[in-house]
Design a protein around this motif. Structure first.
Motif, PDB file in Angstrom:
ATOM      1  N   ASN A 200       0.804  -1.219   0.000  1.00  0.00           N
ATOM      2  CA  ASN A 200       0.000   0.000   0.000  1.00  0.00           C
ATOM      3  C   ASN A 200       0.836   1.267   0.000  1.00  0.00           C
ATOM      4  N   SER A 201       2.071   1.191   0.496  1.00  0.00           N
ATOM      5  CA  SER A 201       2.913   2.391   0.585  1.00  0.00           C
ATOM      6  C   SER A 201       4.315   2.107   0.069  1.00  0.00           C
ATOM      7  N   THR A 243      -2.930  15.212  -3.102  1.00  0.00           N
ATOM      8  CA  THR A 243      -2.653  13.996  -2.340  1.00  0.00           C
ATOM      9  C   THR A 243      -3.060  14.238  -0.895  1.00  0.00           C
ATOM     10  N   LEU A 246       1.357  14.292   3.702  1.00  0.00           N
ATOM     11  CA  LEU A 246       2.553  13.517   3.411  1.00  0.00           C
ATOM     12  C   LEU A 246       3.703  13.935   4.311  1.00  0.00           C
ATOM     13  N   ARG A 250       9.482  13.588   1.724  1.00  0.00           N
ATOM     14  CA  ARG A 250       9.257  12.812   0.506  1.00  0.00           C
ATOM     15  C   ARG A 250       8.740  13.667  -0.644  1.00  0.00           C
ATOM     16  N   ASN A 329      -5.918  10.313  -0.652  1.00  0.00           N
ATOM     17  CA  ASN A 329      -5.211   9.524   0.369  1.00  0.00           C
ATOM     18  C   ASN A 329      -4.692   8.196  -0.163  1.00  0.00           C
ATOM     19  N   ARG A 330      -5.009   7.874  -1.426  1.00  0.00           N
ATOM     20  CA  ARG A 330      -4.497   6.656  -2.042  1.00  0.00           C
ATOM     21  C   ARG A 330      -3.346   6.933  -3.008  1.00  0.00           C
ATOM     22  N   THR A 332       0.393   7.872  -3.714  1.00  0.00           N
ATOM     23  CA  THR A 332       1.669   7.790  -3.016  1.00  0.00           C
ATOM     24  C   THR A 332       2.733   8.572  -3.778  1.00  0.00           C
TER      25      THR A 332
END
Length: 335
Positions: A200-201, A243, A246, A250, A329-330, A332
């Motif tokens: 997922n990440s 997004t 975070l 990154r 939120n999905r 990355t």
């Protein structure tokens, strides 16, 4: 002990190295590097694995999986770095007896290979070794045999405190079986952690691309690093995407392209009625593929090519327009 060259494994081995109590760490790599001639199989690999866990070592062909297992079991020496391990049992991909038959030109069928491999897995489980290093152990098993073997190994890890380290280039074998996932990319450790977290990440584009289907595209950040919800501009298609919150480290420089990623199952399709905060894009359906329980839909959002996985696709055909939602939120941000 019989010897093998760097490119083949002709034996299985059990090594009694040193006793490590159950409550202590079973395996620790620190800056391990391994080279065969001029080719580096592993570079600066560091990780720790605890007793009672199943760790899937995953990567493409040539990523260094077999070398890592052989080193973990004590079968292979390293060029640099240190390793702490407990008693280990190593099981190669090809069982010894069927392999010798093949070398003599005698055909060993898949059923024989599977039966031999299953017997060796049972022997490993009965041994006193606390670390089981299994190199692609399910290659010759059918689906039912694979499920049974996985269940035995999972129970052994849980009940007897064994650490199971198994290598595979099949990501489907990892999911639902491994507690932790160690991803090797070109001999380097790409990412290590709980399997669901790595999936997922993912931290990098190479890890994201080898751990299942993933939409990866270049974008440039538009907002300050202090913004709660960063906004990006996609290079392909020119879309503005938000997004979720975070880690600022990154985000990367504001004037450079960075890769963004979203798994296809997180993309939603609609005919317009959707949540406006889901980064809605207009797209054309370019391909529809039936994959059993899921349907793969390929889309073109003004030059940004995406894939979506949906349970059922009703009333949407190739060439038709729809709305595509990318939940913030999905998404990355990758390194």
């Amino acid at each position: 002990m019989p010897k093998s060259d760097d490119n083949s494994i002709l034996f299985f081995a059990r090594f009694e190295l040193q006793f490590v109590p159950f409550f202590l760490m079973t395996l620790k790599f620190t800056d391990i590097s391994k080279r065969y001639g001029n080719r580096w199989a592993l570079r600066d690999v560091s990780f720790e694995a605890e007793p009672g866990r199943v760790v899937g070592v995953y990567g493409l062909n040539g990523a260094g999986k077999t070398s890592l297992l052989r080193i973990a079991a004590g079968v292979e020496e390293v060029n640099s770095g240190t390793i702490e391990r407990t008693s280990a049992y190593f099981l190669p991909t090809f069982p010894e007896a069927p392999l010798l038959k093949r070398l003599r030109g005698v055909r060993a069928d898949t059923a024989e290979l599977a039966a031999t491999q299953s017997a060796m897995i049972d022997e490993a489980l009965k041994s006193d070794a606390k670390l089981l290093c299994l190199d692609d152990p399910f290659r010759f098993f059918d689906a039912g045999e694979r499920r049974q073997a996985m269940e035995k190994l999972r129970i052994a890890a849980r009940d007897s405190g064994k650490l199971v380290l198994f290598a595979t280039n099949s990501f489907e074998q990892i999911l639902g079986f491994a507690d932790d996932l160690l991803v090797l990319v070109g001999g380097y450790l790409g990412q290590y952690g709980p399997a669901s977290e790595v999936y997922n990440s993912p931290l990098t584009a190479p890890v994201a691309s080898v751990t299942g289907r993933c939409n990866i595209f270049e974008a440039r950040r538009l907002t300050s690093s202090k913004t709660d919800l960063p906004e990006f501009h996609t290079i392909e298609g020119g879309h503005r995407l938000f997004t979720g919150p975070l880690d600022r480290t990154r985000l990367g420089p504001i004037n450079k392209n960075i890769p963004l990623a979203i798994r296809p199952e997180y993309i939603s399709l609609s005919f317009g009625a959707s949540f406006p905060e889901d980064n809605l894009l207009k797209a054309i359906v370019t391909e529809v593929s039936f994959l059993g329980p899921m349907t793969l839909v390929r889309l073109d959002a003004g030059g940004l090519e995406l894939e979506a996985l949906v349970l059922r696709l009703i009333g949407l055909n190739v060439g038709e327009e729809c709305m595509v939602g990318l939940p913030p939120n999905r998404i990355t941000v990758l390194s």
